[in-house]
Design an enzyme around this catalytic site. Structure first.
Site, PDB file in Angstrom:
ATOM      1  N   GLU A  62      29.917  43.959  46.696  1.00  0.00           N
ATOM      2  CA  GLU A  62      29.932  42.833  47.639  1.00  0.00           C
ATOM      3  C   GLU A  62      29.438  43.257  49.017  1.00  0.00           C
ATOM      4  O   GLU A  62      28.730  42.513  49.685  1.00  0.00           O
ATOM      5  CB  GLU A  62      31.344  42.238  47.744  1.00  0.00           C
ATOM      6  CG  GLU A  62      31.779  41.492  46.492  1.00  0.00           C
ATOM      7  CD  GLU A  62      30.904  40.286  46.181  1.00  0.00           C
ATOM      8  OE1 GLU A  62      30.208  39.783  47.071  1.00  0.00           O
ATOM      9  OE2 GLU A  62      30.899  39.866  44.999  1.00  0.00           O
ATOM     10  N   TYR A  69      35.385  36.017  52.755  1.00  0.00           N
ATOM     11  CA  TYR A  69      34.569  35.923  51.547  1.00  0.00           C
ATOM     12  C   TYR A  69      34.765  37.145  50.644  1.00  0.00           C
ATOM     13  O   TYR A  69      35.039  37.017  49.448  1.00  0.00           O
ATOM     14  CB  TYR A  69      33.070  35.774  51.897  1.00  0.00           C
ATOM     15  CG  TYR A  69      32.231  36.129  50.711  1.00  0.00           C
ATOM     16  CD1 TYR A  69      32.079  35.227  49.673  1.00  0.00           C
ATOM     17  CD2 TYR A  69      31.680  37.407  50.566  1.00  0.00           C
ATOM     18  CE1 TYR A  69      31.392  35.569  48.517  1.00  0.00           C
ATOM     19  CE2 TYR A  69      30.998  37.762  49.425  1.00  0.00           C
ATOM     20  CZ  TYR A  69      30.853  36.839  48.412  1.00  0.00           C
ATOM     21  OH  TYR A  69      30.198  37.191  47.260  1.00  0.00           O
ATOM     22  N   ASP A  76      29.971  31.574  50.303  1.00  0.00           N
ATOM     23  CA  ASP A  76      28.893  32.357  50.926  1.00  0.00           C
ATOM     24  C   ASP A  76      27.692  31.428  51.069  1.00  0.00           C
ATOM     25  O   ASP A  76      27.811  30.219  50.818  1.00  0.00           O
ATOM     26  CB  ASP A  76      28.565  33.614  50.092  1.00  0.00           C
ATOM     27  CG  ASP A  76      27.821  33.270  48.812  1.00  0.00           C
ATOM     28  OD1 ASP A  76      27.835  32.069  48.403  1.00  0.00           O
ATOM     29  OD2 ASP A  76      27.211  34.169  48.217  1.00  0.00           O
TER      30      ASP A  76
END
Ligand code: SF4
Length: 424
Positions: free
Chosen positions: A65, A149, A167
């Protein structure tokens, strides 16, 4: 009129919500079935699906991520594989040096991401006994560099927590599904999208659902030419419906959803544009123009012991842009400086930091290299200076070293500096 303090904001008008439970169920099912059929094979997905240890799983998702923020999947894959091979666990990463992290990260951009990842790994090892926090709330609270997020992604994908994510891809898909045309970067709209993502997420497969929504945005519901014909959720998409059927009667656009002054509809000044179709959504306030900057940089070259050229690189400060990376000796220039003055300023700079007098005459202008950082339009004004004989550097000054061309490319140098060397 403004609401009295403490009054909760009224719910958004129904056309912008997923208020029918049967439709929500159908949308989840359609999206997950598509994901099962079409998802891309990605190394972090394989790890998340096969790694039995929750801490290792969370670490594997976390690294992916952070790398995927601002960087394309295709670029990330190779970096990710090398990273996980070198540091397969949090513990291994915590023991790495920042120099090693920067070297592996070189070329991926936004270098503070790697540094922060490593700092956070050290924190997990030293303060949390090597155990990753187990909820999105704790991940966000306890790990530096992990925002809402990333926390949601790690918790849903690694632990199966039923929490949504928002996102850029999710923003686009949700704004289209529900005709949200208000500025999608405004906090009020972002809050609504989080509510929506949390309400929509599939309770039994939250990680897959979140990845499916993002995958849809990345491969089908793309910014410029979405493939609506192939879209698994097109029957739930209000933007698509509006594009196909228009409106039954010509009513003013301010009444898009039947509520005048709706906070989620396009502003009255920028109504629906039928030539844009579904790409009417999302809408963003105009971006700020990037700052324009010029930097003089000097490729200093000498002959190494076997006659091969070597280059001098110096280390940047440990904070700020490109923190801790190596570069050719460089000097930010004031705007509008003439060529001769640039050369003099650079020569003075080299003299001050390297202790060599009278280099101005030898500096050769090579050309300019432009590099766009997220918020800076940077032009490097490149000079070349060949040196004869041996040069010793004052170790009390900023860290510096001589490298061969091969060592240069393997060092923690930015993409911009690689462009400079290639263009010499
Ligand atoms: Fe996006 Fe088109 Fe699918 Fe709507 S139908 S979600 S606009 S790809």
């Amino acid at each position: 009129a403004a609401l009295p303090v403490g009054t909760p904001a009224p719910p958004p008008p129904a056309p912008h919500l997923f208020s029918d439970p049967a439709e929500v169920e159908a949308l989840r099912g359609d999206l997950l079935a598509w994901y099962d059929r079409c998802k891309r094979d990605l190394p972090w997905r394989t790890l998340a699906a096969t790694e039995p240890d929750a801490d290792r799983r969370a670490y594997a998702v976390w690294v992916s991520e952070i790398m995927l923020q601002q960087t394309q999947v295709a670029t990330v894959i190779d970096y990710y594989n090398r990273w996980m091979q070198k540091w397969p666990t949090l513990q291994a990463l915590a023991e790495a040096s920042l120099e090693e992290v920067n070297e592996l990260w070189a070329g991926l951009g936004y270098y503070s991401r790697g540094k922060r990842l490593q700092e956070a790994a050290r924190k997990v090892v030293s303060e949390l006994a090597g155990r990753m926090p187990r909820t999105a709330e704790d991940l966000q609270k306890l790990l530096p560099g992990v925002g809402r997020y990333t926390a949601g992604a790690i918790a849903s994908i690694s632990y199966g927590q039923a929490t949504g994510v928002v996102d850029g891809n999710v923003i686009r898909v949700l704004c289209r599904l529900r005709c949200i045309g208000a500025d999608s970067s405004s906090p009020a709209v972002i809050d609504r999208l989080w509510d929506m993502a949390n309400a929509l997420v599939d309770r039994s497969r939250p990680g897959d659902f979140n990845q499916a929504l993002m995958e849809l945005g990345a491969t089908v519901c793309v910014p410029k030419a979405p493939l609506c014909g192939e879209c698994p959720v097109k029957q739930h998409c209000r933007a698509q419906r509006r594009k196909l059927f228009g409106k039954p009667t010509p009513v003013p656009d301010v009444e898009d959803c039947g509520v005048g002054g709706c906070p989620l509809c396009p502003p009255a000044t920028e109504p629906w544009d039928s030539s844009l179709g579904v790409t009417n959504f999302p809408r963003k306030a105009a971006k700020k123009q990037p700052r324009v900057a010029r930097t003089a940089t000097c490729v200093l070259e000498r002959r190494g012991c076997h006659g091969a050229p070597e280059y001098l690189i110096v280390q940047r400060p440990s904070s700020g842009l490109l923190a801790g990376l190596w570069e050719f000796p460089s000097l930010p220039l004031v705007q509008g400086l003439q060529e001769e003055k640039q050369r003099e300023a650079l020569a003075d700079h080299l003299q001050a930091c390297m202790g060599w007098p009278g280099v101005a005459g030898g500096l050769r202008f090579i050309g300019e290299v432009v590099h766009i950082f997220s918020h800076i339009h940077q032009t490097y004004v490149v000079y070349f200076l060949p040196l004869d004989g041996d040069v010793t550097l004052d170790p009390a000054l900023s860290p510096s070293r001589w490298v061969t061309e091969e060592e240069f490319y393997a060092s923690a140098v930015s993409t911009a500096m690689k462009k400079v060397l290639r263009g010499r």
